[in-house]
Design a protein around this motif. Structure first.
Motif, PDB file in Angstrom:
ATOM      1  N   ALA A  47      15.968  -6.589   6.933  1.00  0.00           N
ATOM      2  CA  ALA A  47      16.148  -7.827   7.705  1.00  0.00           C
ATOM      3  C   ALA A  47      14.814  -8.517   7.965  1.00  0.00           C
ATOM      4  N   ALA A  48      13.742  -7.760   8.097  1.00  0.00           N
ATOM      5  CA  ALA A  48      12.418  -8.349   8.334  1.00  0.00           C
ATOM      6  C   ALA A  48      11.935  -9.139   7.124  1.00  0.00           C
ATOM      7  N   HIS A  49      12.587  -8.928   5.976  1.00  0.00           N
ATOM      8  CA  HIS A  49      12.181  -9.608   4.752  1.00  0.00           C
ATOM      9  C   HIS A  49      13.244 -10.573   4.257  1.00  0.00           C
ATOM     10  N   GLY A  50      14.210 -10.894   5.115  1.00  0.00           N
ATOM     11  CA  GLY A  50      15.190 -11.918   4.782  1.00  0.00           C
ATOM     12  C   GLY A  50      16.531 -11.437   4.278  1.00  0.00           C
ATOM     13  N   TRP A  51      16.740 -10.133   4.166  1.00  0.00           N
ATOM     14  CA  TRP A  51      18.046  -9.629   3.734  1.00  0.00           C
ATOM     15  C   TRP A  51      18.836  -9.245   4.985  1.00  0.00           C
ATOM     16  N   ASP A  52      19.573 -10.205   5.523  1.00  0.00           N
ATOM     17  CA  ASP A  52      20.286  -9.998   6.783  1.00  0.00           C
ATOM     18  C   ASP A  52      21.690  -9.444   6.604  1.00  0.00           C
ATOM     19  N   GLN A  55      21.707  -3.613   6.078  1.00  0.00           N
ATOM     20  CA  GLN A  55      20.436  -2.940   6.325  1.00  0.00           C
ATOM     21  C   GLN A  55      20.173  -1.861   5.286  1.00  0.00           C
ATOM     22  N   CYS A  56      20.396  -2.194   4.025  1.00  0.00           N
ATOM     23  CA  CYS A  56      20.206  -1.238   2.950  1.00  0.00           C
ATOM     24  C   CYS A  56      19.086  -1.700   2.025  1.00  0.00           C
ATOM     25  N   TRP A  57      18.144  -0.800   1.788  1.00  0.00           N
ATOM     26  CA  TRP A  57      17.138  -1.068   0.774  1.00  0.00           C
ATOM     27  C   TRP A  57      17.733  -0.681  -0.567  1.00  0.00           C
ATOM     28  N   THR A  63      11.742  -3.758  -5.459  1.00  0.00           N
ATOM     29  CA  THR A  63      11.001  -4.301  -6.591  1.00  0.00           C
ATOM     30  C   THR A  63      10.606  -5.740  -6.321  1.00  0.00           C
ATOM     31  N   GLU A  64      11.535  -6.521  -5.784  1.00  0.00           N
ATOM     32  CA  GLU A  64      11.265  -7.919  -5.443  1.00  0.00           C
ATOM     33  C   GLU A  64      10.210  -8.024  -4.347  1.00  0.00           C
ATOM     34  N   LEU A  65      10.277  -7.148  -3.361  1.00  0.00           N
ATOM     35  CA  LEU A  65       9.301  -7.128  -2.273  1.00  0.00           C
ATOM     36  C   LEU A  65       7.895  -6.833  -2.811  1.00  0.00           C
ATOM     37  N   ILE A  66       7.772  -5.840  -3.681  1.00  0.00           N
ATOM     38  CA  ILE A  66       6.462  -5.483  -4.242  1.00  0.00           C
ATOM     39  C   ILE A  66       5.915  -6.621  -5.093  1.00  0.00           C
ATOM     40  N   ALA A  68       6.495  -9.787  -4.652  1.00  0.00           N
ATOM     41  CA  ALA A  68       6.056 -10.866  -3.759  1.00  0.00           C
ATOM     42  C   ALA A  68       4.783 -10.499  -2.990  1.00  0.00           C
ATOM     43  N   LYS A  69       4.707  -9.274  -2.497  1.00  0.00           N
ATOM     44  CA  LYS A  69       3.571  -8.879  -1.647  1.00  0.00           C
ATOM     45  C   LYS A  69       2.316  -8.532  -2.436  1.00  0.00           C
ATOM     46  N   PHE A  70       2.489  -7.835  -3.566  1.00  0.00           N
ATOM     47  CA  PHE A  70       1.335  -7.302  -4.278  1.00  0.00           C
ATOM     48  C   PHE A  70       1.150  -7.892  -5.676  1.00  0.00           C
ATOM     49  N   GLY A  71       2.138  -8.675  -6.147  1.00  0.00           N
ATOM     50  CA  GLY A  71       2.028  -9.272  -7.471  1.00  0.00           C
ATOM     51  C   GLY A  71       2.122  -8.270  -8.605  1.00  0.00           C
ATOM     52  N   VAL A  72       2.830  -7.179  -8.376  1.00  0.00           N
ATOM     53  CA  VAL A  72       2.959  -6.115  -9.370  1.00  0.00           C
ATOM     54  C   VAL A  72       4.435  -5.956  -9.717  1.00  0.00           C
ATOM     55  N   GLY A  73       4.739  -5.904 -11.010  1.00  0.00           N
ATOM     56  CA  GLY A  73       6.120  -5.742 -11.443  1.00  0.00           C
ATOM     57  C   GLY A  73       6.445  -4.293 -11.774  1.00  0.00           C
ATOM     58  N   TYR A  74       7.633  -3.861 -11.405  1.00  0.00           N
ATOM     59  CA  TYR A  74       8.123  -2.518 -11.701  1.00  0.00           C
ATOM     60  C   TYR A  74       9.519  -2.618 -12.293  1.00  0.00           C
ATOM     61  N   THR A  75       9.866  -1.676 -13.146  1.00  0.00           N
ATOM     62  CA  THR A  75      11.252  -1.548 -13.578  1.00  0.00           C
ATOM     63  C   THR A  75      11.987  -0.762 -12.494  1.00  0.00           C
ATOM     64  N   LEU A  76      13.313  -0.745 -12.546  1.00  0.00           N
ATOM     65  CA  LEU A  76      14.065   0.002 -11.539  1.00  0.00           C
ATOM     66  C   LEU A  76      13.792   1.497 -11.654  1.00  0.00           C
ATOM     67  N   GLY A  77      13.648   1.999 -12.880  1.00  0.00           N
ATOM     68  CA  GLY A  77      13.314   3.411 -13.070  1.00  0.00           C
ATOM     69  C   GLY A  77      11.925   3.735 -12.530  1.00  0.00           C
ATOM     70  N   GLY A  78      10.975   2.844 -12.784  1.00  0.00           N
ATOM     71  CA  GLY A  78       9.628   3.029 -12.261  1.00  0.00           C
ATOM     72  C   GLY A  78       9.595   2.957 -10.744  1.00  0.00           C
ATOM     73  N   MET A  79      10.430   2.089 -10.180  1.00  0.00           N
ATOM     74  CA  MET A  79      10.500   1.976  -8.724  1.00  0.00           C
ATOM     75  C   MET A  79      11.073   3.249  -8.121  1.00  0.00           C
TER      76      MET A  79
END
Length: 136
Positions: A47-52, A55-57, A63-66, A68-79
């Motif tokens: 919720a602090a990041h707009g997903w109201d 409350q599930c990550w 992946t989207e958060l990383i 936006a915050k760090f400019g680094v892309g990950y695959t779902l497996g890598g995440m």
């Protein structure tokens, strides 16, 4: 094959050539400070990041958060691998309706279910074999 490779390495470079070169695989794209910052962001909740809506990550959200915050892309497996590396694991919430009445469910399970289920009735000794039983 491995023994031959080790023998060749030993004869060419001695004991130093047999020393471990560390774990294989790609290096983490985030440094230690970024990993600590990521944990703080995750602890703040979706919720602090707009997903109201819930409350599930999810891996996609993290992946989207990383990105936006760090400019680094990950695959779902890598995440998934990254989250396990920092001590996070998949948590599946128990999804139940808000109207669920636990007392009524327990009463039904204790009173009605035994009546519905009943006792197992058999007509006699049975056999699962399709062939005729031999007579003694």
């Amino acid at each position: 094959m491995s023994a031959n490779r080790w023998h060749r390495a030993f004869t060419e470079g001695g004991v130093e050539a047999l020393a471990s070169k560390g774990p294989g695989g790609a290096r983490c794209k985030l440094d230690e400070a970024q990993l600590r910052a990521l944990e703080q962001e995750l602890e703040a909740g979706p919720a602090a990041h707009g997903w109201d809506e819930d409350q599930c990550w999810t891996l996609a959200r993290i992946t989207e958060l990383i990105e936006a915050k760090f400019g680094v892309g990950y695959t779902l497996g890598g995440m998934d691998a990254l989250l396990h590396r920092i001590g996070w694991s998949v948590q599946v919430p128990a999804r139940r309706t808000a109207e669920r009445d636990e007392e009524k469910i327990a009463a039904w399970r204790d009173e009605q279910w035994p009546v519905i289920k009943g006792r197992r009735r058999t007509l006699g000794l049975g056999c699962a074999s399709r062939t005729r039983q031999a007579r003694a």
